[in-house]
Design an enzyme around this catalytic site. Sequence first.
Site, PDB file in Angstrom:
ATOM      1  CB  SER A   1      -0.973  -0.008   1.182  1.00 32.30           C
ATOM      2  OG  SER A   1      -1.871  -1.074   1.025  1.00 32.30           O
TER       3      SER A   1
ATOM      4  CB  THR B   1      -3.987  -4.641   6.266  1.00 35.71           C
ATOM      5  OG1 THR B   1      -3.886  -5.909   5.633  1.00 35.71           O
ATOM      6  CG2 THR B   1      -2.679  -4.356   6.985  1.00 35.71           C
TER       7      THR B   1
ATOM      8  CE  LYS C   1      -8.550  -5.945   5.528  1.00 38.45           C
ATOM      9  NZ  LYS C   1      -8.718  -6.530   4.202  1.00 38.45           N
TER      10      LYS C   1
ATOM     11  CG  ASP D   1     -10.954  -5.346   1.401  1.00 41.99           C
ATOM     12  OD1 ASP D   1     -10.061  -4.835   0.705  1.00 41.99           O
ATOM     13  OD2 ASP D   1     -10.764  -5.755   2.566  1.00 41.99           O
TER      14      ASP D   1
ATOM     15  N   GLY E   1     -11.983 -20.603   1.928  1.00 40.67           N
ATOM     16  CA  GLY E   1     -11.636 -19.803   3.103  1.00 40.67           C
ATOM     17  C   GLY E   1     -12.882 -19.186   3.717  1.00 40.67           C
TER      18      GLY E   1
ATOM     19  N   GLY F   1     -12.418 -16.585   6.445  1.00 37.16           N
ATOM     20  CA  GLY F   1     -11.932 -15.542   7.365  1.00 37.16           C
ATOM     21  C   GLY F   1     -12.517 -14.186   7.007  1.00 37.16           C
ATOM     22  N   GLY F   2     -11.809 -13.136   7.409  1.00 42.19           N
ATOM     23  CA  GLY F   2     -12.288 -11.774   7.189  1.00 42.19           C
ATOM     24  C   GLY F   2     -12.438 -11.432   5.712  1.00 42.19           C
TER      25      GLY F   2
ATOM     26  CG  LEU G   1      -8.913 -11.960  -2.283  1.00 40.44           C
ATOM     27  CD1 LEU G   1      -9.735 -12.535  -3.411  1.00 40.44           C
ATOM     28  CD2 LEU G   1      -9.731 -11.907  -1.005  1.00 40.44           C
TER      29      LEU G   1
ATOM     30  CE1 TYR H   1       0.116  -8.155  -1.511  1.00 35.73           C
ATOM     31  CE2 TYR H   1      -2.236  -8.623  -1.511  1.00 35.73           C
ATOM     32  CZ  TYR H   1      -1.150  -7.966  -0.977  1.00 35.73           C
ATOM     33  OH  TYR H   1      -1.307  -7.129   0.096  1.00 35.73           O
TER      34      TYR H   1
ATOM     35  N   GLY I   1      -4.425 -11.316  -6.813  1.00 37.43           N
ATOM     36  CA  GLY I   1      -4.681 -10.512  -5.619  1.00 37.43           C
ATOM     37  C   GLY I   1      -4.224  -9.069  -5.797  1.00 37.43           C
TER      38      GLY I   1
HETATM   39  P1  NAP Z   1      -8.055 -14.545   8.211  1.00 36.62           P
HETATM   40  O1  NAP Z   1      -9.293 -13.853   8.688  1.00 36.62           O
HETATM   41  O2  NAP Z   1      -6.989 -14.833   9.179  1.00 36.62           O
HETATM   42  O3  NAP Z   1      -8.520 -15.911   7.512  1.00 36.62           O
HETATM   43  C1  NAP Z   1      -7.551 -16.807   7.041  1.00 36.62           C
HETATM   44  C2  NAP Z   1      -8.213 -17.888   6.197  1.00 36.62           C
HETATM   45  O4  NAP Z   1      -7.169 -18.660   5.631  1.00 36.62           O
HETATM   46  C3  NAP Z   1      -9.105 -18.822   7.003  1.00 36.62           C
HETATM   47  O5  NAP Z   1     -10.147 -19.276   6.194  1.00 36.62           O
HETATM   48  C4  NAP Z   1      -8.119 -19.948   7.333  1.00 36.62           C
HETATM   49  O6  NAP Z   1      -8.759 -21.193   7.538  1.00 36.62           O
HETATM   50  C5  NAP Z   1      -7.367 -20.019   6.032  1.00 36.62           C
HETATM   51  N1  NAP Z   1      -6.079 -20.663   6.174  1.00 36.62           N
HETATM   52  C6  NAP Z   1      -4.996 -20.166   6.820  1.00 36.62           C
HETATM   53  N2  NAP Z   1      -3.978 -21.040   6.713  1.00 36.62           N
HETATM   54  C7  NAP Z   1      -4.437 -22.104   6.009  1.00 36.62           C
HETATM   55  C8  NAP Z   1      -3.846 -23.309   5.578  1.00 36.62           C
HETATM   56  N3  NAP Z   1      -2.573 -23.597   5.843  1.00 36.62           N
HETATM   57  N4  NAP Z   1      -4.596 -24.171   4.847  1.00 36.62           N
HETATM   58  C9  NAP Z   1      -5.874 -23.874   4.543  1.00 36.62           C
HETATM   59  N5  NAP Z   1      -6.487 -22.739   4.925  1.00 36.62           N
HETATM   60  C10 NAP Z   1      -5.773 -21.866   5.657  1.00 36.62           C
HETATM   61  O7  NAP Z   1      -7.367 -13.694   7.033  1.00 36.62           O
HETATM   62  P2  NAP Z   1      -8.119 -12.774   5.966  1.00 36.62           P
HETATM   63  O8  NAP Z   1      -8.186 -11.372   6.448  1.00 36.62           O
HETATM   64  O9  NAP Z   1      -9.370 -13.450   5.551  1.00 36.62           O
HETATM   65  O10 NAP Z   1      -7.069 -12.778   4.759  1.00 36.62           O
HETATM   66  C11 NAP Z   1      -6.900 -13.942   3.976  1.00 36.62           C
HETATM   67  C12 NAP Z   1      -5.911 -13.681   2.842  1.00 36.62           C
HETATM   68  O11 NAP Z   1      -6.461 -12.775   1.892  1.00 36.62           O
HETATM   69  C13 NAP Z   1      -4.620 -13.050   3.334  1.00 36.62           C
HETATM   70  O12 NAP Z   1      -3.541 -13.698   2.709  1.00 36.62           O
HETATM   71  C14 NAP Z   1      -4.747 -11.612   2.894  1.00 36.62           C
HETATM   72  O13 NAP Z   1      -3.489 -11.008   2.686  1.00 36.62           O
HETATM   73  C15 NAP Z   1      -5.526 -11.754   1.600  1.00 36.62           C
HETATM   74  N6  NAP Z   1      -6.243 -10.519   1.243  1.00 36.62           N
HETATM   75  C16 NAP Z   1      -5.957  -9.958   0.048  1.00 36.62           C
HETATM   76  C17 NAP Z   1      -6.620  -8.808  -0.329  1.00 36.62           C
HETATM   77  C18 NAP Z   1      -6.305  -8.181  -1.636  1.00 36.62           C
HETATM   78  O14 NAP Z   1      -6.605  -6.995  -1.841  1.00 36.62           O
HETATM   79  N7  NAP Z   1      -5.738  -8.906  -2.565  1.00 36.62           N
HETATM   80  C19 NAP Z   1      -7.569  -8.218   0.515  1.00 36.62           C
HETATM   81  C20 NAP Z   1      -7.849  -8.845   1.725  1.00 36.62           C
HETATM   82  C21 NAP Z   1      -7.173 -10.003   2.082  1.00 36.62           C
HETATM   83  P3  NAP Z   1      -9.202 -21.670   9.023  1.00 36.62           P
HETATM   84  O15 NAP Z   1     -10.496 -20.952   9.311  1.00 36.62           O
HETATM   85  O16 NAP Z   1      -9.335 -23.128   8.892  1.00 36.62           O
HETATM   86  O17 NAP Z   1      -8.101 -21.257   9.948  1.00 36.62           O
END
Ligand code: NAP
Length: 511
Positions: free
Chosen positions: A251, A294, A298, A334, A360, A362-363, A448, A450, A471
């Site tokens: 960013s 981030t 969030k 987002d 996935g 998560g957030g 998502l 990158y 992403g």
């Molecule tokens: P989060 O809330 O911590 O959620 C993480 C997710 O990843 C959960 O579903 C988790 O599953 C899963 N996970 C983690 N490790 C895993 C593994 N080894 N095998 C399988 N599943 C796994 O994080 P978040 O905020 O949702 O972000 C998720 C990703 O999206 C991040 O890498 C973030 O950088 C990316 N992102 C990108 C953008 C963009 O603009 N490109 C925007 C937002 C987020 P469990 O529930 O089983 O733990």
Amino acid sequence: MAAQRPTASSRRPLLCLCLTAPTIQGDLAILKDYGGWADIAELRVDCLSAEERAHAARLPSLTALPVILTVRRTADGGFFSGSEADRVRLLSSLVGAGFTHVDLEEDLSAPALDRASEAAGLRVIRSLHDPAGVPADLHARLERLARSPGEIPKAAVTPRSSTDLDRLLRTVESVEGRERIVLGMGEAGFCTRVLAGKIGSMLSYASAPGMAAAPGHTDPRTLAELYRFRLISPRTQVYGVMGNPVSHSLSPLIHNRGLAALGVDAVYVPFLVDDPAAFLPAAELIGVGGLSVTIPHKQAVLPLLGASDGPVEAAGACNTMWKTEKGWAGTNTDIEGFLQPLRRAFGGAVPAALSAVVLGAGGAARGVMAALSSLSARVLVLNRNRERARDLAASFGAEWGSLDASGAARATGAALIVNTTRVGMGDSADQEPLPSYAFSGREVVYDLAYGRKETAFLSRARAAGCRTISGEEMLLAQAYLQFRTFTGREFPSDVKEELESAARSGGLAGA
Ligand code: NAP
């Protein structure tokens, strides 16, 4: 330190290049490569090998830059391990060699060295160092640091938390009326290095890449060009990203490129934040006008918002905050940031009743679900933790399953597959979230994640003939929307083109 208040030093801050090579020849190479971005250099004599220290007196005559003389002892994070008497002897032998400043510690009692420095016309930087934290008595120590009106007090301390950063900034603000150098070491203190001109520090230190003289140093080019360090003044508007971790964030690259192209007096800074509630008072003190939010904050910022809008409500998360007279307001870019590249991939409009699979729960998945729900898509959520998959699916009337071969079988035939897991992010680009899924080549595949290279998931999808979205495309789209929220201006189109072309060919980090 508030935006309009004149600070201790209204002059532009100086960029100091640290010379930390083991040889004078090595230091000259650093000067050749990076001296062009610096206003002053610091010769770290303690970094020189024992034989090379004998030649340290030559250096000032070999550069046009003013040079600070420093012999940092190990207790303060340096490399000089001899006795204090030896250190004073070494410093005394060098004060007449053409240096412009000498850095002497607050506890160093060497009146003859003080007199010799003064006689040689050197300005003394009287420094206090804390490599472990921010001392509780920092204010009192800063106030009495300078032993004569000509000395420049310097505090190099180590904030370990948002509370520490807040305390450091408040202390700095309360010490009035003279030139000073203040910096926070480590990642939580990085913002103070960029914002020297804002917080009234007369200089900031930088090192050649891979040769950091202290934790948190960046290279002079990044400081000068990306952060436009020299232009930062008490009037500069500050924006930033708060996260933990945050150093990987792209960013700052995106926003600072946009701000520079528009010639706006503003800078965008990464803030390592462990506790958003403790950080916001510090942000207000600096005069931060807008924040990207981030991982992992969030959702944690929601109770801190005085006002929020529909996208925050729909996603249950906030990724953009800005300061209003009534407090912090929040939105979520987002959702729209996810949708814009998706519309492009479908030629302008996403087909109605699209069948989608979201990997996935998560957030980020929540934001994606909100976006897909606005398209009335039929969604299957697959997650490693089944309860989280079930709960997320229930909130959006979707189906759910496990992130395994059984889930992969159920995903067959979907028009869109979106990876929102952390798998593929950063250093895990070679791993796949659902390796057993066989692409038909007809899906649009959106990842998502990158990093430095295309993820294995997208590579395999592309090889199978799928249309793919990275992403970085989403990151850019949501950042452009944040930029408009922060500045009230559209992100400049020529920079957009450059960044998007970099995202398509190898990644934004190379932009
Ligand atoms: P989060 O809330 O911590 O959620 C993480 C997710 O990843 C959960 O579903 C988790 O599953 C899963 N996970 C983690 N490790 C895993 C593994 N080894 N095998 C399988 N599943 C796994 O994080 P978040 O905020 O949702 O972000 C998720 C990703 O999206 C991040 O890498 C973030 O950088 C990316 N992102 C990108 C953008 C963009 O603009 N490109 C925007 C937002 C987020 P469990 O529930 O089983 O733990």
